[in-house]
Design an enzyme around this catalytic site. Structure first.
Site, short mmCIF file in Angstrom:
data_model
loop_
_atom_site.label_atom_id
_atom_site.label_comp_id
_atom_site.label_asym_id
_atom_site.label_seq_id
_atom_site.Cartn_x
_atom_site.Cartn_y
_atom_site.Cartn_z
N HIS A 195 0.83 -1.20 0.00
CA HIS A 195 0.00 0.00 0.00
C HIS A 195 0.87 1.26 0.00
O HIS A 195 1.97 1.25 0.55
CB HIS A 195 -0.93 -0.02 1.22
N HIS A 244 -3.30 3.81 -2.69
CA HIS A 244 -3.61 2.38 -2.76
C HIS A 244 -3.72 1.85 -1.34
O HIS A 244 -2.71 1.77 -0.62
CB HIS A 244 -2.51 1.62 -3.52
N PRO A 278 -2.10 0.77 -10.98
CA PRO A 278 -0.78 1.20 -10.48
C PRO A 278 0.29 0.17 -10.85
O PRO A 278 0.04 -1.03 -10.82
CB PRO A 278 -0.99 1.24 -8.96
N SER A 322 4.41 -1.24 -10.37
CA SER A 322 5.23 -1.49 -9.19
C SER A 322 5.96 -0.19 -8.85
O SER A 322 6.06 0.72 -9.67
CB SER A 322 6.22 -2.61 -9.47
N HIS A 329 -5.49 -5.16 -12.38
CA HIS A 329 -5.43 -4.23 -11.25
C HIS A 329 -4.03 -3.73 -10.95
O HIS A 329 -3.84 -2.91 -10.05
CB HIS A 329 -6.04 -4.86 -10.00
N GLY A 337 1.30 -7.15 -10.90
CA GLY A 337 1.25 -8.55 -10.47
C GLY A 337 2.61 -9.06 -10.10
O GLY A 337 3.58 -8.93 -10.86
#
Lengths: 483, 132
Positions: free
Chosen positions: A206, A237, A380, A382, A406, A409
């Site tokens: 987050h 996030h 978003p 990384s 989303h 990953g």
């Protein structure tokens, strides 16, 4: 384990694991991935988890998995499944512990070049006003009656208390409030965890991030979303914090008995579920919606804190510092929606776990300004890599339960990331790229290293080539605050 | 080695071993403390009892570890010594601990994913996935 040769190619970027793959599957699994991403995906157990998800009672259509998918627990991250209302099941594990984990994007008219001189001040204030880290308390301590109101009203509570504008609510999925929330079905234990955490980011992946709109691919949609090339934006996030984690834990425990009572057999106990029209299913839906409302209010208060930081940094110095809300979306949620299945309009519970709602043009529930473009889909990347703003499409409504990817990953375990990456070196590298970093833990920073994730550009290319989303703008990070 | 970490793409997973069933509970708690990076303060120790019931040993284990997560988050308390009694569908744990000196990682929840307490030869073992 599912292997590449078990997959049938449906069309470009779309693959299927047929129902014949395993006897207990009720529906096929559809996977969106390029060949390169597919080879990464088969490296963990995520496709086996998708097959397990395809055994849930009451499923219709197919289970969908996104190109950012990775192994989770029970249900894969990046998965979407729809069960027919009311006799189909709802599964807490198919929504996740961080109920209504999601992303909010705020946009300004501040030219990044002009604003860069004060970025250090801005990051310091964001770090101060947006508490992050393990167990960190938020900026508001709620009384019991106030907490009950937050659980029922979500962002509407924030509006009444001066933390939001009407436009913020219009630019939030479900206007920031799921109807049918039932605080009485949220345990006292969960409430006690949430009481002093509202307005906090939490830990793990987050964050609060400041970015610049680096490129616009669809000027008309970008204008509808309020995005201007070269200007600063801010992303949040986070989710429902300890309250949501406790709600999910309580009901996963409770449903261990429910599956016995309803004679449901599952390949994984983390997928436990109950029919939506059962007392257990109704109780969970009421509690889950309450936790989702808590998360909407949480991100709303964080948005208020970010606005305060922008104002204190730029007001009186530069114009265009006011932040307007582009959108707020959930990527861990269960919602009753109507979708077309085999030519018939069906009311279903769409479970999205690590997948973003991506409603296309003309969808009910979208504000007038997004009716032509489709809703903003916030992806978003990384830490240290690009993020994307996409738009939902007609195809996403027909093929992926109105859903898209989303994020990037994960592809590397946290242990491996800690082994391969030094947090202090990573921070220096990011700062060398012009990205300010405020992190509570260097090992936590190492776990979130860009190399632990897939290439977000490849993920976005896949969903756009497949037609379940459309590129609107690309964001480049300038500063990140994380726990 | 009472536990080792298993590679997991996004979350944290451990395998724990013990000579008997009650000790699996204690080793699982210590493994979770290690994953969280929990360190306890020196000085006076806190005593606590935890009782629960459940349909099987796995549900008792999840309930017990979840109780420890709650104590860490809400009371800033951690535990290091455990006296475990398992009955027919019941669990009683007497625990000794102390206020947290530090905690590095947040664990959101203890999951049932792949959880099975079983015997491997002469020892008991369990694999546990934590959502982080």
């Amino acid at each position: 384990m599912v292997r590449l040769h078990d997959l049938i190619r449906i069309r470009d970027q779309e693959w299927e694991i047929p129902i014949s793959y395993r006897a207990d599957m009720r529906v096929p699994v559809r996977l969106y991935a390029s060949r390169e991403l597919l080879e990464q995906i088969v490296g963990d157990k995520s496709l086996d988890q998708a097959v397990n998800a395809a055994t849930l009672p009451g499923l219709v259509g197919h289970v969908v998995v996104m190109p950012d998918m990775h192994q989770g627990y029970g249900f894969p991250i990046g998965g979407v499944a729809a069960t027919q209302f009311p006799q189909g099941v709802v599964s807490p594990g198919a929504i996740g512990y961080d109920i209504n984990c999601g992303v909010r994007l705020l946009a300004s008219d501040l030219e990044a070049e002009a604003a860069s001189g004060q970025i250090e001040t801005l990051v310091g204030l964001l770090d101060r006003y947006c508490p992050s880290g393990v167990g960190k308390e938020g900026v508001v301590r709620l009384s019991q009656p106030e907490l009950e109101r937050v659980l029922r009203e979500g962002s509407r509570w924030a509006l009444k208390n001066g933390y939001a504008s009407e436009t913020d609510l219009v630019h939030t999925e479900e206007n920031g409030c799921l109807e049918g929330a039932n605080p009485a079905k949220v345990s006292e234990r969960a409430k006690s965890r949430g009481r002093d955490q509202i307005g906090s980011v939490g830990a793990g992946n987050h964050f609060v991030e400041v970015d610049v709109v680096e490129a616009v691919f669809d000027p008309e949609s970008a204008a509808a979303f309020g995005l201007r090339e070269g200007c600063l934006v801010a992303q949040i996030h986070c989710g429902s914090r300890g309250l949501g984690h406790q709600v999910c834990s309580d009901y996963v425990q409770e449903f261990q008995g429910a599956v016995r009572r309803y004679g449901i057999e599952l390949p994984d106990r983390e997928l436990v579920c109950a029919p939506m029209d059962s007392p257990e299913g109704q109780a969970y839906l009421g509690a889950m919606r309450a936790a989702a409302n808590f998360a909407f209010a949480n991100r709303q208060i964080l948005a208020h804190s970010i606005r305060r930081a922008f104002e204190e940094t730029y007001a009186g110095k530069l114009k265009g510092w006011r932040l307007r809300q582009v959108y707020d979306i959930a990527h861990n949620m269960g919602k009753l929606e109507t979708h077309e299945v085999a030519g018939e309009r069906l009311k279903v519970c769409v479970h999205r776990k690590g997948a973003t709602r991506a409603f296309g043009p003309g969808s009910p529930g979208l504000p007038p300004e997004f009716q032509h473009s489709g809703q903003p889909v916030l992806v978003p990347g990384s830490m240290g890599t690009a993020s994307w703003v996409l738009a939902g499409t007609e195809a996403s409504m027909l093929r992926s339960w109105g859903s898209s990817c989303h994020g990037a990953g994960r592809t590397m375990s946290r242990a491996q990331a800690r082994h391969e990456v030094r947090g202090d070196q990573l921070r220096r590298d990011l700062e060398g790229q012009g990205i300010r970093v405020r992190a509570g833990s260097l090992s936590g920073l190492a776990e979130e290293a860009p190399r632990a994730y897939k290439d977000v550009d490849a993920v976005v290319e896949t969903v756009c080539t497949a037609g379940i989303a459309r590129k609107v703008a690309r964001l480049r990070p300038l500063a990140v605050v994380k726990g | 080695m009472p536990f080792h970490e298993i590679q997991h793409t996004a979350d944290r997973s451990v395998k724990v071993w013990a000579q008997d069933l009650p000790s699996i509970f204690a080793e699982a708690a210590r493994a979770m403390n290690a994953v969280s990076g929990i360190r306890l303060q020196s000085g006076p120790r806190a005593l606590r009892s935890f009782e629960t019931t459940g349909p099987d040993v796995e549900s008792l284990l999840v309930a017990f570890l979840s109780e420890l997560l709650f104590a860490a988050e809400m009371e800033s308390l951690g535990f290091e010594e455990f006296e475990v009694h398992i009955g027919d569908g019941s669990l009683l744990v007497r625990m000794t601990g102390a206020p947290l000196l530090r905690i590095e990682k947040a664990i959101k929840a203890v999951t049932y994913h792949g959880l099975q307490v079983r015997k491997e030869g002469s020892v008991y073992c369990a694999e546990i996935v934590f959502d982080v």
